[in-house]
Design an enzyme around this catalytic site. Structure first.
Site, PDB file in Angstrom:
ATOM      1  N   GLN A  88     -32.524  38.200  47.088  1.00 29.28           N
ATOM      2  CA  GLN A  88     -31.135  38.171  46.645  1.00 29.28           C
ATOM      3  C   GLN A  88     -30.751  36.779  46.184  1.00 29.28           C
ATOM      4  OE1 GLN A  88     -28.504  39.801  49.507  1.00 29.28           O
ATOM      5  NE2 GLN A  88     -26.662  39.463  48.327  1.00 29.28           N
ATOM      6  N   CYS A  94     -18.315  32.995  47.333  1.00 29.10           N
ATOM      7  CA  CYS A  94     -17.071  32.674  46.637  1.00 29.10           C
ATOM      8  C   CYS A  94     -16.791  33.582  45.451  1.00 29.10           C
ATOM      9  CB  CYS A  94     -17.105  31.219  46.157  1.00 29.10           C
ATOM     10  SG  CYS A  94     -18.496  30.840  45.080  1.00 29.10           S
ATOM     11  N   HIS A 262     -23.864  44.489  55.328  1.00 33.40           N
ATOM     12  CA  HIS A 262     -25.026  44.009  54.584  1.00 33.40           C
ATOM     13  C   HIS A 262     -26.109  45.088  54.625  1.00 33.40           C
ATOM     14  CE1 HIS A 262     -27.707  40.993  52.933  1.00 33.40           C
ATOM     15  NE2 HIS A 262     -28.542  41.130  53.940  1.00 33.40           N
ATOM     16  N   ASN A 290     -34.403  41.959  55.579  1.00 34.09           N
ATOM     17  CA  ASN A 290     -33.164  41.426  55.017  1.00 34.09           C
ATOM     18  C   ASN A 290     -33.473  40.944  53.599  1.00 34.09           C
ATOM     19  OD1 ASN A 290     -30.956  39.868  54.264  1.00 34.09           O
ATOM     20  ND2 ASN A 290     -30.733  38.877  56.257  1.00 34.09           N
ATOM     21  N   TRP A 292     -32.203  38.830  51.805  1.00 34.35           N
ATOM     22  CA  TRP A 292     -32.061  37.391  51.586  1.00 34.35           C
ATOM     23  C   TRP A 292     -33.424  36.706  51.624  1.00 34.35           C
ATOM     24  CZ3 TRP A 292     -27.324  36.305  55.289  1.00 34.35           C
ATOM     25  CH2 TRP A 292     -26.175  36.817  54.691  1.00 34.35           C
TER      26      TRP A 292
END
Length: 413
Positions: A88, A94, A262, A290, A292
């Site tokens: 990812q 943000c 998630h 995960n 990430w």
């Protein structure tokens, strides 16, 4: 079973109506090679219209670059496709895609576990090597009962010379970034991927059917482990997540290392042999990843380097391919899995997506009908005099599962 038919995006039989000319990958590539130019996709241009729903103030700036501008030796696939090729983007929390585009990543990561299906979705007739390279690539997705071929150029959104979104662990490999771009084009923009679910993405990448299980509810079946084991044996795709109760909990790390709001993928389910002076037997373990791809992992029992692994024989560890890298992948017990995750999604593949040596298969039958005005369009249940004219299908469950005490038959419409 014969190879499925692939329709071009926008083609009449594809079931998707889009403005503009239907794009044929081989036709466009050959023309670009003859003209000595790199393809630029006017139907999905390298600007904000392809990234956002609509232009607006305060948008983050980025640059569209081709892989050869990011790497001195770009490759489509390097050393085979693996689940660790799918990571990812590190966007921070943000702006728009930081939270939700992992649903696409979970589907793509699972795709690498099935070579036959991977080659269907990711055609191997494309490369960065000369003389075949023309800046054009294509991928196939399942839409409305059809496989649809989507063409893209290789201009990718970057910031500071790095890919912003999905990328490979190997910075010279670009198939995962390009398939995400094709999926974004299919849905109209990258931002359109924000609202998707793991179930939808898995079905789009497989043509399969998805079952959802709420693990913390009374409706969670008591034989869930057996369901998961059978699904894994049939090469089904599995995804899981932990519900976020409000926006403040999205992407929030819990004390046990798991992330709320998630999506994770389940990459293995094993009955692992234990061997100690006091305990002998097998324990069900679940391997979870995960997207990430970093140190954000489970910290409880059976996590990386936890003491529980000392009671597993070395040969068993080798068969599991056990590693303790900070790669986002970890093991946990089935009990901990069920007590921590709140949702499980299982995408069951169609028979033609399975390898020939697959021991267990689903069976699929297709029956097509249509609603014709005055003949078979009976309306909703408010029209009792004509409702019976609607197309109907009678389903009889003749071969139930041995462990199914309620003889359920699941119907999909």
């Amino acid at each position: 079973m014969s190879e499925p038919v692939f329709y071009k995006l926008g083609e009449k039989k594809s079931g998707i109506n889009i403005p503009g000319k239907v794009q044929d990958f081989h036709e466009i590539r050959d023309k670009c090679l003859r003209d000595g130019v790199l393809f630029e996709d006017d139907s999905f241009p390298a600007n904000e219209s392809s990234f956002y729903f609509a232009p607006g103030k305060g948008r983050r700036s980025f640059e569209w670059l081709r892989p050869h501008q990011l790497s001195d030796r770009p490759m489509f696939i390097s050393d085979g496709a693996q689940r660790f090729d799918v990571m990812q983007g590190e966007l921070g929390n943000c702006w728009l895609l930081a939270v939700t585009h992992e649903t696409c990543i979970i589907a793509v990561a699972n795709l690498t576990l099935n070579d036959k299906l991977f080659q269907r979705v990711v055609p191997h007739d494309q490369t960065f090597d000369k003389p075949e390279y023309a800046g054009i690539f294509h991928f196939r997705f399942w839409q409305y009962g059809r496989w649809v071929d989507v063409v893209v150029d290789d201009r990718l959104p970057t910031t500071n010379g790095h890919l912003m979104l999905m990328h490979s662990k190997d910075r010279h490999e670009f198939w995962s970034a390009l398939i995400e771009k094709a999926y974004a084009k299919l849905h109209g923009s990258y931002e359109a991927l924000k609202g998707g679910t793991t179930s939808e993405a898995m079905e789009d990448f497989t043509g399969g059917l998805t079952e959802n299980f709420e693990l913390q509810s009374n409706e969670c079946p008591p034989n869930l482990l057996n369901i998961m084991l059978k699904a894994f044996e049939r090469s089904s795709f599995l995804g899981c997540s932990i519900e976020a109760l409000d926006s403040s909990q999205m992407e929030a790390e819990m004390s046990n290392g798991l992330i709320r709001g998630h999506a994770y993928s389940v990459t293995a389910i094993k009955l692992v042999q234990l061997s100690t002076a006091k305990v002998k037997g097998k324990i069900p373990l679940i391997r979870v990843r995960n997207p990430w791809g970093n140190e954000a992992e489970w910290k409880g029992a059976w996590s990386d380097k936890s003491r529980e692994w000392t009671v597993v024989p070395e040969r068993e560890k080798q068969q599991l391919g056990l590693t303790f890298d900070a790669d986002g992948e970890f093991w946990m017990s089935f009990t901990d899995f069920k007590n921590n995750f709140t949702r499980l999604e299982i995408c069951n593949l169609s028979p033609d997506s399975l390898d020939e040596d697959n021991k267990r298969r689903w069976e699929v039958s297709y029956f097509e009908g249509s609603w014709v005005r005055g003949i078979s369009a009976g309306g909703c249940r408010n029209n009792l005099q004509t409702f019976h004219l609607n197309p109907q299908y009678l389903i009889s469950l003749v071969d139930i599962d041995e462990d199914d005490d309620e003889d359920y038959c699941i119907e999909y419409f």
